[in-house]
Scaffold this motif. Structure first.
Motif, PDB file in Angstrom:
ATOM      1  N   ARG A   2     166.130  14.034 -21.450  1.00 39.99           N
ATOM      2  CA  ARG A   2     166.692  15.205 -22.102  1.00 39.99           C
ATOM      3  C   ARG A   2     167.152  14.830 -23.503  1.00 39.99           C
ATOM      4  N   PRO A   3     167.231  15.817 -24.389  1.00 41.39           N
ATOM      5  CA  PRO A   3     167.775  15.539 -25.722  1.00 41.39           C
ATOM      6  C   PRO A   3     169.253  15.144 -25.626  1.00 41.39           C
ATOM      7  N   LEU A   4     169.723  14.403 -26.596  1.00 42.56           N
ATOM      8  CA  LEU A   4     171.127  14.010 -26.622  1.00 42.56           C
ATOM      9  C   LEU A   4     171.991  15.201 -26.998  1.00 42.56           C
ATOM     10  N   THR A   5     173.201  15.252 -26.440  1.00 47.80           N
ATOM     11  CA  THR A   5     174.145  16.290 -26.835  1.00 47.80           C
ATOM     12  C   THR A   5     174.663  15.956 -28.233  1.00 47.80           C
ATOM     13  N   ASP A   6     175.370  16.890 -28.838  1.00 49.38           N
ATOM     14  CA  ASP A   6     175.919  16.651 -30.180  1.00 49.38           C
ATOM     15  C   ASP A   6     176.875  15.465 -30.178  1.00 49.38           C
ATOM     16  N   GLU A   7     177.704  15.360 -29.152  1.00 43.56           N
ATOM     17  CA  GLU A   7     178.672  14.260 -29.060  1.00 43.56           C
ATOM     18  C   GLU A   7     177.955  12.911 -28.884  1.00 43.56           C
ATOM     19  N   GLU A   8     176.934  12.886 -28.031  1.00 42.13           N
ATOM     20  CA  GLU A   8     176.171  11.656 -27.814  1.00 42.13           C
ATOM     21  C   GLU A   8     175.433  11.248 -29.085  1.00 42.13           C
ATOM     22  N   THR A   9     174.853  12.225 -29.778  1.00 38.98           N
ATOM     23  CA  THR A   9     174.145  11.943 -31.026  1.00 38.98           C
ATOM     24  C   THR A   9     175.100  11.381 -32.066  1.00 38.98           C
ATOM     25  N   LYS A  10     176.270  11.982 -32.177  1.00 36.16           N
ATOM     26  CA  LYS A  10     177.274  11.518 -33.144  1.00 36.16           C
ATOM     27  C   LYS A  10     177.693  10.078 -32.837  1.00 36.16           C
ATOM     28  N   GLU A  14     176.797   6.933 -35.300  1.00 33.85           N
ATOM     29  CA  GLU A  14     177.892   6.145 -35.880  1.00 33.85           C
ATOM     30  C   GLU A  14     177.649   4.661 -35.662  1.00 33.85           C
ATOM     31  N   LYS A  15     177.166   4.306 -34.469  1.00 34.54           N
ATOM     32  CA  LYS A  15     176.878   2.910 -34.165  1.00 34.54           C
ATOM     33  C   LYS A  15     175.704   2.412 -35.015  1.00 34.54           C
ATOM     34  N   LEU A  16     174.648   3.206 -35.094  1.00 39.25           N
ATOM     35  CA  LEU A  16     173.488   2.803 -35.898  1.00 39.25           C
ATOM     36  C   LEU A  16     173.842   2.681 -37.375  1.00 39.25           C
ATOM     37  N   SER A  17     174.716   3.564 -37.867  1.00 38.16           N
ATOM     38  CA  SER A  17     175.063   3.528 -39.289  1.00 38.16           C
ATOM     39  C   SER A  17     175.847   2.266 -39.650  1.00 38.16           C
ATOM     40  N   LYS A  18     176.479   1.617 -38.689  1.00 35.63           N
ATOM     41  CA  LYS A  18     177.163   0.353 -38.969  1.00 35.63           C
ATOM     42  C   LYS A  18     176.169  -0.730 -39.359  1.00 35.63           C
ATOM     43  N   TYR A  19     174.926  -0.596 -38.887  1.00 33.26           N
ATOM     44  CA  TYR A  19     173.908  -1.599 -39.152  1.00 33.26           C
ATOM     45  C   TYR A  19     172.921  -1.196 -40.243  1.00 33.26           C
ATOM     46  N   ILE A  20     172.539   0.088 -40.300  1.00 33.57           N
ATOM     47  CA  ILE A  20     171.502   0.486 -41.263  1.00 33.57           C
ATOM     48  C   ILE A  20     171.952   1.563 -42.237  1.00 33.57           C
TER      49      ILE A  20
END
Length: 180
Positions: A2-10, A14-20
């Motif tokens: 299933r697609p990620l919810t808004d909270e899961e996507t956020k 946030e975790k990915l943005s710490k690296y890239i």
């Protein structure tokens, strides 16, 4: 899946943005097609939309995985990156650390990177910033979190920790009996 919810996507972004950083959009809109993130059994998969359409022919309970596992959500809804995401994140990494050849093996055994094993570090790396750990031959080895900023690293004792270990490619071997 299933697609990620808004909270899961956020949480995941946030975790990915710490690296890239802002390069997350480059993961989704790629020259070879559009890719998306899907959730299945608390794991987040990175899959092309073309492959996703083909997967609709498989029943959800029969589907084991699809695409590349980027990480998983813990019971407390925190996102934890898996080492399988390394090949996708490494080209877009904003902050990098290179370890000397003598410290590569130590890092691949799950140990932190010490100042004595530090080869190079990206300029202006802040403390607690997500970094991609490379060998001196520019081979991505894993993820870490900078224990000290670039300026602090210059005047550290050789036995001080520079990068906290998060994940490395040696996990495949260390945990092969527990992987399913």
């Amino acid at each position: 899946m299933r697609p990620l919810t808004d909270e899961e996507t956020k949480t995941m972004f946030e975790k990915l943005s710490k690296y890239i950083g802002e390069n997350i959009k480059l993961l989704v809109d790629r020259p070879d097609g559009t890719y998306c993130f899907r959730l299945h059994n608390d794991r987040v998969y990175y899959v092309s939309e073309r492959m996703l359409k083909l997967a609709t022919n498989v029943a959800r309970d029969k589907l084991v995985s699809l695409g590349t596992c980027f990480g998983k959500f813990t019971k407390t809804q925190k996102f934890r990156l898996h080492i399988t995401a390394l090949d996708y994140l490494a080209p877009y990494a904003k902050y990098k650390v290179w370890v000397k050849s003598g410290s590569e093996q130590s890092f691949l055994y799950g140990n932190h990177v010490l100042k004595s094993g530090l080869g190079r570090i990206t300029e202006n790396t802040t403390q607690y910033q997500g970094v991609i750990v490379y060998s001196m031959a520019d081979v991505p080895l894993g993820f870490g979190v900078a224990a000290k900023s670039t300026q602090e690293c210059r005047k550290l004792d050789p036995m001080q920790i520079v990068v906290f270990h998060q994940a490395d490619v040696g996990e495949y071997i260390r945990h092969e009996d527990t992987l399913t």
